[in-house]
Each structure stands twice: as structure tokens, then as C-alpha cells.
Motif scaffolding. Structure first.
Motif, PDB file in Angstrom:
ATOM      1  N   VAL A 296       0.847  -1.192   0.000  1.00  0.00           N
ATOM      2  CA  VAL A 296       0.000   0.000   0.000  1.00  0.00           C
ATOM      3  C   VAL A 296       0.881   1.240   0.000  1.00  0.00           C
ATOM      4  CG1 VAL A 296      -1.684   1.311   1.347  1.00  0.00           C
ATOM      5  CG2 VAL A 296      -1.910  -1.167   1.143  1.00  0.00           C
ATOM      6  N   VAL A 297       0.489   2.237  -0.777  1.00  0.00           N
ATOM      7  CA  VAL A 297       1.266   3.475  -0.897  1.00  0.00           C
ATOM      8  C   VAL A 297       0.411   4.639  -0.408  1.00  0.00           C
ATOM      9  CG1 VAL A 297       2.523   5.006  -2.449  1.00  0.00           C
ATOM     10  CG2 VAL A 297       2.543   2.541  -2.856  1.00  0.00           C
ATOM     11  N   LYS A 298       1.018   5.517   0.372  1.00  0.00           N
ATOM     12  CA  LYS A 298       0.314   6.702   0.864  1.00  0.00           C
ATOM     13  C   LYS A 298       1.009   7.961   0.370  1.00  0.00           C
ATOM     14  CE  LYS A 298      -1.592   4.540   5.022  1.00  0.00           C
ATOM     15  NZ  LYS A 298      -1.744   4.641   6.491  1.00  0.00           N
ATOM     16  N   ILE A 299       0.202   8.979   0.122  1.00  0.00           N
ATOM     17  CA  ILE A 299       0.731  10.243  -0.389  1.00  0.00           C
ATOM     18  C   ILE A 299       0.024  11.386   0.317  1.00  0.00           C
ATOM     19  CG2 ILE A 299      -0.911  10.196  -2.293  1.00  0.00           C
ATOM     20  CD1 ILE A 299       1.079  11.750  -3.957  1.00  0.00           C
ATOM     21  N   ASN A 300       0.768  12.458   0.576  1.00  0.00           N
ATOM     22  CA  ASN A 300       0.223  13.639   1.235  1.00  0.00           C
ATOM     23  C   ASN A 300      -0.034  14.725   0.197  1.00  0.00           C
ATOM     24  OD1 ASN A 300      -0.537  15.449   3.291  1.00  0.00           O
ATOM     25  ND2 ASN A 300       1.541  16.258   3.425  1.00  0.00           N
ATOM     26  N   VAL A 301      -1.282  15.143   0.096  1.00  0.00           N
ATOM     27  CA  VAL A 301      -1.680  16.168  -0.873  1.00  0.00           C
ATOM     28  C   VAL A 301      -1.951  17.468  -0.129  1.00  0.00           C
ATOM     29  CG1 VAL A 301      -3.298  16.815  -2.687  1.00  0.00           C
ATOM     30  CG2 VAL A 301      -2.680  14.406  -2.355  1.00  0.00           C
ATOM     31  N   LYS A 302      -1.191  18.502  -0.467  1.00  0.00           N
ATOM     32  CA  LYS A 302      -1.323  19.792   0.207  1.00  0.00           C
ATOM     33  C   LYS A 302      -2.326  20.684  -0.520  1.00  0.00           C
ATOM     34  CE  LYS A 302       2.992  20.627  -0.465  1.00  0.00           C
ATOM     35  NZ  LYS A 302       4.312  21.312  -0.473  1.00  0.00           N
ATOM     36  N   PRO A 303      -3.111  21.471   0.214  1.00  0.00           N
ATOM     37  CA  PRO A 303      -3.969  22.446  -0.458  1.00  0.00           C
ATOM     38  C   PRO A 303      -3.137  23.581  -1.027  1.00  0.00           C
ATOM     39  CG  PRO A 303      -4.094  22.720   1.919  1.00  0.00           C
ATOM     40  CD  PRO A 303      -3.252  21.491   1.680  1.00  0.00           C
ATOM     41  N   LEU A 304      -3.677  24.278  -2.002  1.00  0.00           N
ATOM     42  CA  LEU A 304      -2.968  25.424  -2.569  1.00  0.00           C
ATOM     43  C   LEU A 304      -2.892  26.529  -1.523  1.00  0.00           C
ATOM     44  CD1 LEU A 304      -4.500  25.541  -6.155  1.00  0.00           C
ATOM     45  CD2 LEU A 304      -2.440  24.374  -5.373  1.00  0.00           C
ATOM     46  N   PRO A 305      -1.731  27.153  -1.376  1.00  0.00           N
ATOM     47  CA  PRO A 305      -1.554  28.138  -0.302  1.00  0.00           C
ATOM     48  C   PRO A 305      -2.267  29.451  -0.610  1.00  0.00           C
ATOM     49  CG  PRO A 305       0.405  28.041  -1.669  1.00  0.00           C
ATOM     50  CD  PRO A 305      -0.501  26.972  -2.167  1.00  0.00           C
ATOM     51  N   GLY A 306      -2.470  30.209   0.466  1.00  0.00           N
ATOM     52  CA  GLY A 306      -3.021  31.545   0.303  1.00  0.00           C
ATOM     53  C   GLY A 306      -4.492  31.531  -0.066  1.00  0.00           C
ATOM     54  N   VAL A 307      -4.956  32.710  -0.466  1.00  0.00           N
ATOM     55  CA  VAL A 307      -6.360  32.897  -0.862  1.00  0.00           C
ATOM     56  C   VAL A 307      -6.469  32.753  -2.373  1.00  0.00           C
ATOM     57  CG1 VAL A 307      -8.326  34.461  -0.832  1.00  0.00           C
ATOM     58  CG2 VAL A 307      -6.723  34.439   1.092  1.00  0.00           C
ATOM     59  N   LYS A 308      -7.363  31.894  -2.809  1.00  0.00           N
ATOM     60  CA  LYS A 308      -7.538  31.705  -4.242  1.00  0.00           C
ATOM     61  C   LYS A 308      -8.152  32.952  -4.875  1.00  0.00           C
ATOM     62  CE  LYS A 308      -8.255  26.701  -4.051  1.00  0.00           C
ATOM     63  NZ  LYS A 308      -9.195  25.597  -4.389  1.00  0.00           N
ATOM     64  N   PRO A 309      -7.598  33.418  -5.978  1.00  0.00           N
ATOM     65  CA  PRO A 309      -8.222  34.545  -6.689  1.00  0.00           C
ATOM     66  C   PRO A 309      -9.605  34.151  -7.206  1.00  0.00           C
ATOM     67  CG  PRO A 309      -5.954  34.186  -7.423  1.00  0.00           C
ATOM     68  CD  PRO A 309      -6.326  33.005  -6.589  1.00  0.00           C
ATOM     69  N   ASP A 310     -10.452  35.131  -7.380  1.00  0.00           N
ATOM     70  CA  ASP A 310     -11.813  34.864  -7.864  1.00  0.00           C
ATOM     71  C   ASP A 310     -11.815  34.262  -9.262  1.00  0.00           C
ATOM     72  OD1 ASP A 310     -12.797  35.855  -5.490  1.00  0.00           O
ATOM     73  OD2 ASP A 310     -13.054  37.901  -6.276  1.00  0.00           O
ATOM     74  N   ASN A 311     -10.840  34.642 -10.066  1.00  0.00           N
ATOM     75  CA  ASN A 311     -10.791  34.144 -11.449  1.00  0.00           C
ATOM     76  C   ASN A 311      -9.838  32.954 -11.600  1.00  0.00           C
ATOM     77  OD1 ASN A 311      -8.483  35.612 -10.977  1.00  0.00           O
ATOM     78  ND2 ASN A 311      -8.414  36.552 -13.017  1.00  0.00           N
ATOM     79  N   PHE A 312      -9.582  32.214 -10.512  1.00  0.00           N
ATOM     80  CA  PHE A 312      -8.666  31.072 -10.583  1.00  0.00           C
ATOM     81  C   PHE A 312      -9.261  29.993 -11.488  1.00  0.00           C
ATOM     82  CE2 PHE A 312      -7.186  27.004  -8.514  1.00  0.00           C
ATOM     83  CZ  PHE A 312      -5.936  27.026  -9.098  1.00  0.00           C
ATOM     84  N   SER A 313      -8.465  29.535 -12.450  1.00  0.00           N
ATOM     85  CA  SER A 313      -8.946  28.582 -13.447  1.00  0.00           C
ATOM     86  C   SER A 313      -8.972  27.147 -12.936  1.00  0.00           C
ATOM     87  CB  SER A 313      -8.055  28.649 -14.697  1.00  0.00           C
ATOM     88  OG  SER A 313      -6.712  28.274 -14.371  1.00  0.00           O
ATOM     89  N   GLY A 314      -8.186  26.843 -11.906  1.00  0.00           N
ATOM     90  CA  GLY A 314      -8.118  25.491 -11.378  1.00  0.00           C
ATOM     91  C   GLY A 314      -6.959  24.669 -11.917  1.00  0.00           C
ATOM     92  N   VAL A 315      -6.217  25.190 -12.900  1.00  0.00           N
ATOM     93  CA  VAL A 315      -5.107  24.437 -13.455  1.00  0.00           C
ATOM     94  C   VAL A 315      -3.839  24.719 -12.653  1.00  0.00           C
ATOM     95  CG1 VAL A 315      -6.063  24.289 -15.769  1.00  0.00           C
ATOM     96  CG2 VAL A 315      -4.626  26.232 -15.156  1.00  0.00           C
TER      97      VAL A 315
END
Length: 462
Positions: free
Chosen positions: A276-295
Motif C-alpha cells: 500500500v502506498v500513501k501520499i500527502n496532498v497539500k492544499p494550494l496556499p493563500g487565498v484563491k483569486p476569484d478568477n482562478f482557473s483550477g489548473v
């Protein structure tokens, strides 16, 4: 006549032979054990020369060279091609541990000398079980894989164990074996829950290569490569890969005189699973801009327009291209703040995207059709596209230039034909007789006293 023809064919073959590029290729194992016997094979695509082997420093030369020769001639569409191959096989024995370099072999023909590449062979401690080492099974050495002492196991390795959400991970499914395999019966991959998965084109596994795994030689091969894009944050567990392999085993004792010649073998099925493999996924830092595309990745943005002047109701082609490395398949349609006098249709999306071990790269193009419904000057405001740059760890906004075009009145107004949206606002007039409404009041209706069916005239006409 026949002798002359044969002579010309021979002369042409010689000319073709000397016109080709002479190459010397070496086949050898990259990892062997101390005391192990192995072979090194040099192949030359030319004859008539003199081959000189290196000194084999660090190894004991048991036998060689054993020379073999092959030749073929083809005549296709009146053109003749001749190919000659000479092979030189040497049997060596490893003596001491370490990494050794065998100097290039040389081949001299017509006073010109050609050289092969140097040979790098690692010799490890003896006393471990191994597969037979065949020429050509050279590969890189050193790996982090833990074998656990098993004769056969599989490993699901990840390029990174900690990433941002949406950042790609390269996953490799690899098999390690010290027993003879006759094939792979079945492969069951995990669902990769929490990831967006893309397959990487992987060559079929036809030959195992030798690798040193913590001092033990294994035959190894890559079964499949993937690209994984995490879609949720936190710790994600990847379930094991399950493989059913066919192991070839000897079913009787080896004859002391004839060896394996009269031995019988049987094939048994064995199931192997990866850890079994485990991975840690971090959220994107800071405040997301309103027009953030998600890429997420590293991208560029450019735009083009095909015309700067059109007639009213004619289309303008406006293209926006997003290119770079990252999760391009998730790139959404850029937003454009266009004038309400411009009619815009859903864009045609074209992908030129390639998956590789380094990630997803290429471009996604959005092609818009813009139709001005009134004459005059129009502006396409700058288009912005915000993404997360994994290299800098920051949000970045890409911007295109402003584009302008002019819409002419065209010929519709001059002909007196009214086209939807094809006139300027000041020329629009209300015409009350264009559309008649359905009358809701039936008016005065009265029943007729005379019945036409009862009259003699009706039957006379009928």
C-alpha cells in the motif's frame, strides 16, 4: 556474359558495403556477482576488417573470441542492398567487487579505425540466487526498492510522496524476479480513488533487465506507467496492484550427465501484490483569486484574431491557446467581457496534449466565432487566465493583448431586406403591420335558418 554480370553484382555489393556507416555495438550485463561467469558480445556491421578486443581489466577471460558471421542481400525495385554482420563473443568471470570500466573495442578497415562505447559493469557480493545473465540486459544500477527477501515481487513507485492538489505524480508499476517467468496472466490495478489518472504509453514487457536491489540481482521490467493528478487534499491511500504471474519450475532433478537437456518443467500460477502506498496532498496556499482557473503547473497564454474588418453578421475567428506543462485537460474556457452587440458561440476546443514521465505537456486551443450584429468599432478586452505555478508556489495571472476590429454595414440595409440584428440601432423602426395578432373576441355570430343540405339545389349539384 554470366561472369560479367556476377562480377558487376559483386562490385556493386562491395561499393554498397563500404558506403554504409560502420558501427560496433556491445551487449553485456550491467550487474554481476563476484565469481559469476558472463558473456560480452560485440557486433560489427562490416567485414574485411580487423577486430581488437580490450584488455578486460578487473575480469578473468575464460574463452573467446567466438566469431560468427551472417550476410544478406536484397534487390528491391532494381536496387540492391547488402548487409554483413560479424559477432565476437567473449566469456568472462568477475573477480572482485566494485564498478569496472572496460575500454572500447576497435575495428580497423581500410586504414580507418572505429570504436565501440565503453562498458560499465558493477560487481556485487556473491552468494545470492540470481537469474541467468544474458547479453543485452544492461540497465541502470541502484534503487530504493525493498525486496523483503522474496524471489518475486512488484512495486508501485511514485515520483513524489508530497504534492499540491492538481500537481502531477508519475506512478510506475514494476516487477522484480529471481525465478523464471513464462508470462503474466492477469493484472488488476487499483481504482486510484481521489486521483485523475492518465495512462502513459509503455512498451510491452518482452525482456527483463538486471538490477542490483540491496546487493541482490533481480530481473526487472516496467509493466505500466501512469500520471496521477490528486483531486482532494490530505493523506490518500493507493491500494495495491495485483498481478498473477506464470512461474516456470523444474519438475524433476537435473541429470548429472546431461544437465537440463532432459529435464521437465511445469508452469504454476502465483499471485503477487504490491504494498500500500500513501501520499500527502497539500492544499494550494493563500487565498484563491476569484478568477482562478483550477489548473496547476507552468503555462503560457496567447491569442490571435483572423480579421480586423468584417461585414455585419460575418464571423470573426478569435483563438486563445493555453500551453505548457500541467493538468491541461482540466483547463476551462477563458472568460471574455464582450460587448452585447457581439454574438459569441461556444468555442471549438482542440487538444494537442502528450503524456510522458515528466508530466502532461502540450496545448489546448479555444476557437471562438464572434459575430457583430451592428456596424461600428468593436473591442475584445484583454483576456486573463489565473493558474497556480508549482515552481514558484504562487498564483500567476496571464493576460492577452486587447484586439479591435471594425464591422461594416454591408449590403443588407441597401437592398431594403431586414436581417435580424443587421441594422444599426438608430435605424430600427416600429412597423405595426408586420405582425397581426390572433383575435380573442369572436364578434357577433348567428345561426343560419336555412340548411343547405335540405335544398334541392345541393342535390342537383352533387
Amino acid at each position: 556474359m554470366k561472369r560479367a554480370l556476377l562480377y558487376n553484382l559483386f562490385l556493386l555489393a562491395v561499393i554498397t558495403l563500404h558506403a554504409q556507416d560502420i558501427t560496433i555495438e556491445a551487449e553485456y550485463p550491467s550487474v554481476v556477482e563476484a565469481g559469476q561467469q558472463f558473456t560480452v558480445l560485440w557486433t560489427v556491421n562490416s567485414g574485411g576488417g580487423e577486430f581488437a578486443a580490450p584488455s578486460f581489466e578487473g575480469f578473468y577471460r575464460l574463452m573467446g573470441p567466438q566469431t560468427s558471421y551472417s550476410s544478406s542481400t536484397q534487390i528491391i525495385n532494381g536496387r540492391m542492398s547488402h548487409q554483413t554482420t560479424y559477432s565476437y563473443l567473449y566469456y568472462l568471470q568477475a573477480l572482485d567487487q566494485g564498478v569496472f570500466v572496460i575500454n572500447p573495442a576497435s575495428y580497423t578497415v581500410q586504414n580507418k579505425t572505429y570504436y565501440s562505447d565503453s562498458i560499465h559493469i558493477e560487481v556485487i557480493a556473491s552468494g545470492t540466487k540470481r537469474q541467468n545473465v544474458q547479453p543485452g540486459a544492461n540497465t541502470g544500477t541502484g534503487t530504493r526498492v525493498e525486496s523483503g527477501g522474496s524471489d518475486i515481487f512488484i512495486d508501485l513507485s511514485l515520483s513524489r510522496k508530497e504534492v499540491y492538489i492538481g500537481e502531477h505524480i508519475t506512478a510506475t508499476v514494476k516487477i522484480y524476479t529471481r525465478v523464471d517467468l513464462s508470462g503474466i496472466n492477469e493484472i488488476k490495478y487499483p481504482p486510484f480513488t481521489g486521483f485523475l489518472k492518465s495512462d502513459i504509453e509503455t512498451p510491452p514487457l518482452t525482456q527483463l533487465k538486471q538490477e542490483n536491489v540491496n546487493g541482490t540481482i533481480y530481473g526487472t521490467g516496467v509493466i505500466q506507467n501512469f500520471l496521477l493528478f490528486p483531486q482532494v487534499t490530505g493523506e490518500i491511500t493507493i491500494d495495491p496492484v495485483q498481478i498473477s504471474v506464470l512461474v516456470r519450475q523444474r519438475s524433476a532433478e537435473t541429470d548429472p550427465f546431461f544437465g537440463d537437456f532432459f529435464s521437465s518443467f511445469q508452469t504454476i500460477q502465483k499471485a503477487v501484490i504490491s504494498p500500500v502506498v500513501k501520499i500527502n496532498v497539500k492544499p494550494l496556499p493563500g487565498v484563491k483569486p476569484d478568477n482562478f482557473s483550477g489548473v496547476v503547473g507552468k503555462f503560457d497564454l496567447k491569442a490571435t484574431i483572423n480579421k480586423d474588418s468584417v461585414n455585419v453578421n460575418d464571423a470573426v475567428n478569435f483563438k486563445i491557446t493555453i500551453s505548457g506543462n500541467g493538468n491541461l485537460k482540466l483547463a476551462g474556457t477563458p472568460e471574455m467581457g464582450l460587448s452585447p452587440d457581439i454574438e459569441v458561440y461556444d468555442p471549438k476546443v482542440t487538444d494537442n496534449i502528450k503524456n510522458s514521465l515528466s508530466g502532461t505537456s502540450g496545448q489546448r486551443t479555444f476557437e471562438f466565432l464572434l459575430i457583430p450584429r451592428h456596424y461600428g468599432d468593436y473591442s475584445i478586452p484583454p483576456v486573463t487566465y489565473t493558474y497556480f505555478n508549482t515552481s514558484s508556489g504562487k498564483y500567476e495571472t496571464l493576460t492577452t493583448p486587447e484586439y479591435r476590429f471594425y464591422a461594416r454595414k454591408g449590403t443588407e440595409s441597401a437592398s431594403g431586406i431586414t436581417v435580424y440584428g443587421g441594422v444599426s440601432r438608430e435605424d430600427v423602426k416600429y412597423v405595426g403591420k408586420d405582425i397581426r395578432f390572433i383575435k380573442s373576441d369572436p364578434g357577433k355570430l348567428s345561426r343560419s335558418v336555412n340548411n343547405i343540405v335540405s335544398k334541392n339545389t345541393f342535390y342537383t349539384i352533387y
